[in-house]
Design a protein around this motif. Structure first.
Motif, short mmCIF file in Angstrom:
data_model
loop_
_atom_site.label_atom_id
_atom_site.label_comp_id
_atom_site.label_asym_id
_atom_site.label_seq_id
_atom_site.Cartn_x
_atom_site.Cartn_y
_atom_site.Cartn_z
N MET A 1 0.93 -1.07 0.00
CA MET A 1 0.18 0.05 0.07
C MET A 1 0.93 1.31 -0.08
N GLN A 2 0.41 2.22 -0.71
CA GLN A 2 1.34 3.26 -0.84
C GLN A 2 0.26 4.52 -0.65
N VAL A 3 0.88 5.56 -0.16
CA VAL A 3 0.08 6.66 0.37
C VAL A 3 0.95 8.09 0.10
N ARG A 4 0.43 9.14 -0.39
CA ARG A 4 0.98 10.38 -0.61
C ARG A 4 0.44 11.29 0.58
N CYS A 5 1.49 11.91 1.12
CA CYS A 5 1.29 13.09 2.01
C CYS A 5 0.58 14.22 1.35
N ILE A 6 -0.78 14.82 1.92
CA ILE A 6 -1.31 15.72 1.22
C ILE A 6 -1.42 17.12 2.24
N SER A 7 -0.97 16.71 3.46
CA SER A 7 -1.02 17.73 4.35
C SER A 7 -0.10 17.48 5.69
N ASN A 8 0.12 18.50 6.33
CA ASN A 8 0.81 18.64 7.65
C ASN A 8 0.23 19.52 8.77
N SER A 9 -0.94 19.92 8.33
CA SER A 9 -1.59 20.68 9.34
C SER A 9 -2.98 19.83 10.02
N VAL A 10 -2.66 20.13 11.58
CA VAL A 10 -3.78 19.33 12.12
C VAL A 10 -5.04 19.84 11.72
N ASN A 11 -5.19 20.86 10.98
CA ASN A 11 -6.72 21.40 10.70
C ASN A 11 -7.20 20.32 9.77
N PHE A 129 11.73 -4.27 12.24
CA PHE A 129 10.92 -3.45 11.62
C PHE A 129 11.51 -3.05 10.44
N PHE A 130 12.82 -2.68 10.72
CA PHE A 130 13.63 -2.26 9.36
C PHE A 130 13.94 -3.52 8.27
N LYS A 131 13.86 -4.67 8.88
CA LYS A 131 14.22 -5.85 7.96
C LYS A 131 12.91 -6.00 7.22
N GLU A 132 11.54 -5.92 8.01
CA GLU A 132 10.33 -5.87 7.35
C GLU A 132 10.11 -4.81 6.30
N LYS A 133 10.71 -3.78 6.65
CA LYS A 133 10.48 -2.38 5.88
C LYS A 133 11.33 -2.90 4.41
N LYS A 134 12.53 -3.31 4.74
CA LYS A 134 13.21 -3.74 3.39
C LYS A 134 12.12 -4.76 2.37
N ARG A 135 11.62 -5.82 3.12
CA ARG A 135 10.95 -6.87 2.55
C ARG A 135 9.67 -6.08 1.79
N ILE A 136 9.25 -5.35 2.49
CA ILE A 136 7.73 -4.53 1.80
C ILE A 136 8.22 -3.61 0.77
N ASP A 137 9.26 -2.95 1.07
CA ASP A 137 9.77 -1.87 -0.02
C ASP A 137 10.23 -2.69 -1.36
N ASP A 138 10.61 -3.71 -1.09
CA ASP A 138 11.13 -4.78 -2.37
C ASP A 138 9.81 -5.30 -2.92
N TRP A 139 8.98 -5.47 -2.25
CA TRP A 139 7.67 -6.19 -2.95
C TRP A 139 6.86 -5.01 -3.45
N GLN A 140 6.76 -3.88 -2.79
CA GLN A 140 6.20 -2.66 -3.44
C GLN A 140 6.79 -2.20 -4.81
N GLN A 141 8.12 -2.12 -4.84
CA GLN A 141 8.80 -1.92 -6.11
C GLN A 141 8.45 -2.74 -7.26
N LYS A 142 8.57 -3.87 -6.97
CA LYS A 142 8.17 -5.02 -7.89
C LYS A 142 6.73 -4.98 -8.38
N LYS A 143 5.70 -4.48 -7.63
CA LYS A 143 4.35 -4.15 -8.07
C LYS A 143 4.26 -2.90 -8.73
N ASN A 144 5.29 -2.24 -8.59
CA ASN A 144 5.17 -0.81 -9.62
C ASN A 144 5.52 -0.91 -10.76
#
Length: 144
Positions: A1-11, A129-144
Motif C-alpha cells: 500500500m502506498q500513500v501520498r502526504c497531502i497535508s501536515n496541518s492538524v486542521n 521493523f527495518f528488516k520487514e520494511k526492506k521486504r515490503i519496499d522490495d515487494w512494492q517496487q516489484k508491483k510498480n
C-alpha cells in the motif's frame, strides 16, 4: 500500500477524529507534503485509521490517514490481522486507546512485545521493523 502526504496541518484532522491527546496544537509539521510513503501497518481506531509509515532517515510512527491520499491500495499477501478486543495480549490497546484491529507484517500483529517495541523505539524491535520494511519496499517496487 502506498500513500501520498497531502497535508501536515492538524486542521485536516476532524475534531471528532482526534484522540490520544491530539489537539489543535498537535504538531504534524514534520510530515513532508507530497512525499510518497509505503505503509507498513494499519491501525483501526474507533474514530479513524492510522498508517504506520517511515519517513527517510527516521523511525516508524503511526499517523492518521487524514494526512494522506491512497495511491496504491494493494496490501502485501503475507500480512496478518489482529482483532485487539479478542486477543489477550493486545486487549489493552482496545481498552486504553480504542484500537479495534491491526493489519501488518506478522510480528507487528502477533507479538505485542514487538508492537510496543516499535512504538517505544526499542532497538531489537526497530531492527526487525527495518528488516520487514526492506521486504515490503522490495515487494512494492516489484508491483510498480
Amino acid at each position: 500500500m502506498q500513500v501520498r502526504c497531502i497535508s501536515n496541518s492538524v486542521n485536516v484532522l476532524p475534531v471528532a477524529s482526534r484522540c490520544n491527546y491530539e489537539t489543535e496544537k498537535t504538531d504534524f509539521s514534520f510530515l513532508n507534503v507530497g512525499l510518497l510513503h509505503n505503509v507498513y501497518g494499519l491501525q483501526f481506531l474507533s474514530c479513524r485509521v492510522d498508517y504506520l509509515i517511515c519517513q527517510p532517515e527516521q523511525n516508524p510512527f503511526f499517523i492518521p490517514s487524514y494526512f494522506f491520499e491512497v495511491q496504491n491500495a494493494l496490501l502485501p499477501p503475507y500480512w496478518s490481522m489482529c482483532t485487539t478486543y479478542s486477543d489477550v495480549d493486545y486487549r489493552c490497546l482496545f481498552d486504553l486507546f480504542h484500537i479495534n484491529a491491526l493489519i501488518g507484517y506478522h510480528e507487528l500483529v502477533t507479538s505485542y512485545v514487538h508492537y510496543t517495541g516499535v512504538i517505544e523505539r526499542e532497538n531489537d524491535a526497530l531492527c526487525l521493523f527495518f528488516k520487514e520494511k526492506k521486504r515490503i519496499d522490495d515487494w512494492q517496487q516489484k508491483k510498480n
